[in-house]
Design an enzyme around this catalytic site. Structure first.
Site, PDB file in Angstrom:
ATOM      1  N   ARG A 123       0.763  -1.108   0.067  1.00 50.27           N
ATOM      2  CA  ARG A 123       0.130  -0.069   0.078  1.00 50.27           C
ATOM      3  C   ARG A 123       1.038   1.388   0.122  1.00 50.27           C
ATOM      4  NH1 ARG A 123      -5.081   1.684  -0.970  1.00 50.27           N
ATOM      5  NH2 ARG A 123      -6.275   2.872   0.902  1.00 50.27           N
ATOM      6  N   THR A 398      -9.348   0.755  -9.805  1.00 48.53           N
ATOM      7  CA  THR A 398      -8.368  -0.186  -9.195  1.00 48.53           C
ATOM      8  C   THR A 398      -8.656  -1.402 -10.030  1.00 48.53           C
ATOM      9  OG1 THR A 398      -9.200   0.552  -7.179  1.00 48.53           O
ATOM     10  CG2 THR A 398      -8.450  -1.649  -7.026  1.00 48.53           C
ATOM     11  N   SER A 469      -7.846   0.965   3.291  1.00 48.79           N
ATOM     12  CA  SER A 469      -8.268   0.280   2.340  1.00 48.79           C
ATOM     13  C   SER A 469      -9.249  -0.353   2.254  1.00 48.79           C
ATOM     14  CB  SER A 469      -6.951  -0.324   1.281  1.00 48.79           C
ATOM     15  OG  SER A 469      -7.553  -0.797   0.342  1.00 48.79           O
ATOM     16  N   GLY A 491     -13.568  -1.232  -6.883  1.00 47.39           N
ATOM     17  CA  GLY A 491     -15.115  -0.817  -6.771  1.00 47.39           C
ATOM     18  C   GLY A 491     -15.020   0.128  -5.131  1.00 47.39           C
TER      19      GLY A 491
HETATM   20  O1  DON Z   1      -7.984   1.170  -1.359  1.00 46.50           O
HETATM   21  C1  DON Z   1      -9.211   1.418  -1.597  1.00 46.50           C
HETATM   22  O2  DON Z   1     -10.164   1.070  -0.921  1.00 46.50           O
HETATM   23  C2  DON Z   1      -9.475   2.305  -2.756  1.00 46.50           C
HETATM   24  N1  DON Z   1      -8.431   3.348  -2.916  1.00 46.50           N
HETATM   25  C3  DON Z   1      -9.917   1.387  -3.991  1.00 46.50           C
HETATM   26  C4  DON Z   1     -10.313   2.453  -5.190  1.00 46.50           C
HETATM   27  C5  DON Z   1     -11.118   1.610  -6.195  1.00 46.50           C
HETATM   28  O3  DON Z   1     -11.463   0.383  -5.836  1.00 46.50           O
HETATM   29  C6  DON Z   1     -11.644   2.191  -7.173  1.00 46.50           C
HETATM   30  N2  DON Z   1     -12.077   1.520  -8.388  1.00 46.50           N
HETATM   31  N3  DON Z   1     -13.131   1.391  -8.530  1.00 46.50           N
END
Ligand code: DON
Length: 597
Positions: A123, A398, A469, A491
């Protein structure tokens, strides 16, 4: 989707292997238990509309066919699942630059065939000059700086993550695994998914010169069939191929990152780059109805929150309630509401904040939480507080891929630069987009982030700290201890609910991988107090009943998630599906014709 022709020679062996199909598909051993679930009329992905890809010698499923083919090629050459993950990860950074990217970070969950399990935290970390109130203006209001521009970026973790995973588990030479990314960065044909995303984000991309130069050469957004050349990125990958993690965190690449930050008043220095480490953490493990679930611990909230949800749900006979019946949806939403209330208050980087993860995951706590769920009435979120006392005072984009190799080693990785195109800043001269992961911190307690998550002080910004996250790469074992299901999704906040449902679909409703992936999804995250569903995912009668029970129902725009899953069938066949919602691809080594599901 239009297929890139970037790697004809590299892929030739895989394609040969694919045409050498096995002697007909094995029959499904547990046909007697097959599910009888039906979806609501009008649902976009009715039963039978999605076919799995089946193989006997390894499987890679990602959001992009070229990346899946690169991974399958590595398996075909005798690499293991971790080798394939490294090659796939870097390939995705080129062909899916808006999401999987070396300017971001993520999490890997591994289960090797000898029973070893591991989870790797790569991360992003806040730069050492970061401060708790860096995203507030003089009046104390949250600004857009956590989302756009140079301050939005944490120190990237992806290259350190791949380097560390390879150091511990890899078997093929590192440079061989990076090479496909070099070739792809030299030029690929733009496919439909990238073209669509570029078109709909053209205004944003145009805001930063170095980003526009890559994706909008001559001021025109690239279209399907155009060639995307990422020459600076190819150079960065050559340094990574030659020098390993040092080719990114030290020397030229680190200097370019620091220079970019100086130009845009950002914070990341060469020193921040040099001090970044990927961290092995104890994988999070819990039992769900006799199946061991292996998932990601903090600083991902995914595993703990999903464990709390599924532990609460274990007290109900979901199968008897009926799939997506009002009773099923009700208890799912109530479990999610409670688990997210705890997530938002307690979870954060474990190196900075003590947190009650063991309690949150215990059966006793699940029973306490379950006892507060009324049978036929939604509990307003305003009445659902975090259940373990006062939290400590201080403290869309993501992509996911799943891999299983011939020997049974399994890898699940979710990686992100947060929003599509991250902070929108491309590092001049190094050719990669930087993340806007700083928005996953709590900019101000009580104020929602881009995913509407209302988080607490535990997740405040601090130098060197990793932002909380929701990413939930997960491996589920069958009751005999063999890998059954490898899964994950993008997501944002919905990741945890999407993966909890995928697991419940398989374990409770005995769905095959295609049905479990195409089934409609639901989401509740405590605040806002809304139960979101996909269009035609719930029947009108179910929706009406849920409203009568007090649920604030809202149909979401578009779909929820982009789940990439592999199921290992009882006869050892790897059966995979890329979520039909978006159009990734599963590629197997030694694919067999469709198994009757
Ligand atoms: O780490 C996380 O929870 C977010 N930064 C994830 C972002 C994400 O899944 C965006 N995509 N759709």
């Amino acid at each position: 989707m239009i297929r890139s022709r970037a790697l004809p020679l590299l892929l030739a062996p895989v394609l040969l292997a694919l045409s050498a199909c096995g002697p007909g598909g094995p029959s499904r051993a547990d046909a007697a238990q097959a599910d009888t679930v039906t979806f609501a009329p009008g649902w976009d992905f009715p039963r039978g509309s999605t076919s799995p890809v089946n193989a006997q010698r390894g499987m890679v499923v990602t959001t992009d066919r070229v990346a899946s083919e690169v991974g399958a090629e590595i398996l075909h050459r005798g690499g293991n699942a971790v080798d394939a993950a490294v090659a796939t990860h870097f390939a995705l950074a080129v062909v899916n630059p808006e999401a999987g990217n070396i300017g971001g970070g993520g999490f890997m969950v591994v289960r090797m065939a000898d029973g070893t399990t591991a989870s790797l935290d790569f991360r992003e970390a806040a730069p050492m000059a970061a401060t708790a109130d860096m995203f507030l203006d003089a009046a104390g209001n949250v600004t857009e700086k956590s989302l756009i521009g140079h301050l939005a970026s944490g120190v990237p973790g992806s290259v350190a993550g791949m380097w560390e995973a390879h150091r511990r588990f890899g078997s093929l030479p590192w440079a061989e695994l990076v090479q496909p990314a070099v070739s792809l960065a030299e030029g690929i044909m733009v496919h439909e998914r990238l073209a669509n995303s570029l078109r709909s984000n053209a205004d944003k991309i145009g805001r930063f010169h170095a980003t526009a130069r890559v994706f909008m050469p001559n001021n025109r957004v690239l279209r399907v069939g155009d060639r995307l050349v990422q020459a600076d990125l190819a150079q960065t990958f050559r340094r990574i191929a030659a020098e390993g993690a040092d080719g990114f965190y030290r020397g030229r690449t680190a200097e370019l990152v620091e220079a970019e930050m100086r130009r845009g008043n950002g914070l990341i220095t060469r020193d921040d780059m040099a001090r970044y480490r990927a961290v092995w953490r104890d994988p999070l493990r819990f039992d769900y109805r006799g199946h061991e679930v292996i998932s990601m611990p903090p600083p991902s909230s995914g595993g703990v929150t999903m464990a709390e949800m599924l532990n609460i749900l274990e007290g109900y006979d979901l199968r008897a309630m009926g799939y997506l019946s009002p009773e099923h949806v009700h208890v799912f939403a109530e479990a999610a509401r409670r688990a997210y209330a705890d997530r938002n208050a307690y979870l954060a980087d474990p190196d900075f904040v003590p947190q009650p993860t063991a309690r949150m995951m215990s059966d006793a706590y699940a029973a306490e939480r379950r006892a507060t769920i009324a049978r036929d009435r939604a509990t307003p979120s305003a009445q659902v507080a975090p259940g373990l006392g006062a939290p400590p005072r201080e403290g869309t984009h993501t992509t996911h891929y799943s891999i299983v190799d011939e020997r049974g080693n399994a890898v699940a990785v979710t990686t992100t630069i947060n929003s599509l195109y991250g902070s929108l800043v491309t590092v001049e001269g190094a050719g990669f987009l930087l993340n806007n992961e700083m928005d996953d911190f709590t900019a101000k307690p009580g104020v929602p982030n881009q995913f509407g998550l209302v988080q607490g002080a535990a997740n405040a910004v601090a130098p060197g700290k990793r932002m909380l996250s929701a990413m939930t790469p997960t491996i589920v074992l069958d009751p005999s201890g063999k890998v059954l299901f490898v899964t994950g999704t993008p997501g944002g906040a919905t990741i945890i609910t999407s993966i909890a449902q995928a697991i419940s679909n398989v374990v409770d409703f005995r769905m095959d991988v295609a049905t479990a992936t195409s089934a409609p999804r639901l989401h509740h995250q405590h605040l806002p107090d809304t139960l979101r569903y996909e269009r035609a995912g719930l029947s009108p009668a179910t929706a009406a009943r849920l409203r009568a029970m007090g649920h604030a129902l809202a149909q979401r725009e578009g779909f929820q998630g982009d789940v990439q899953s592999i199921m290992v069938l009882p006869n050892g066949v790897q059966s995979a599906v890329a979520d039909p919602r978006r159009g990734g691809a599963a590629v197997g080594v030694g694919e067999v014709r469709r198994v009757v599901q």
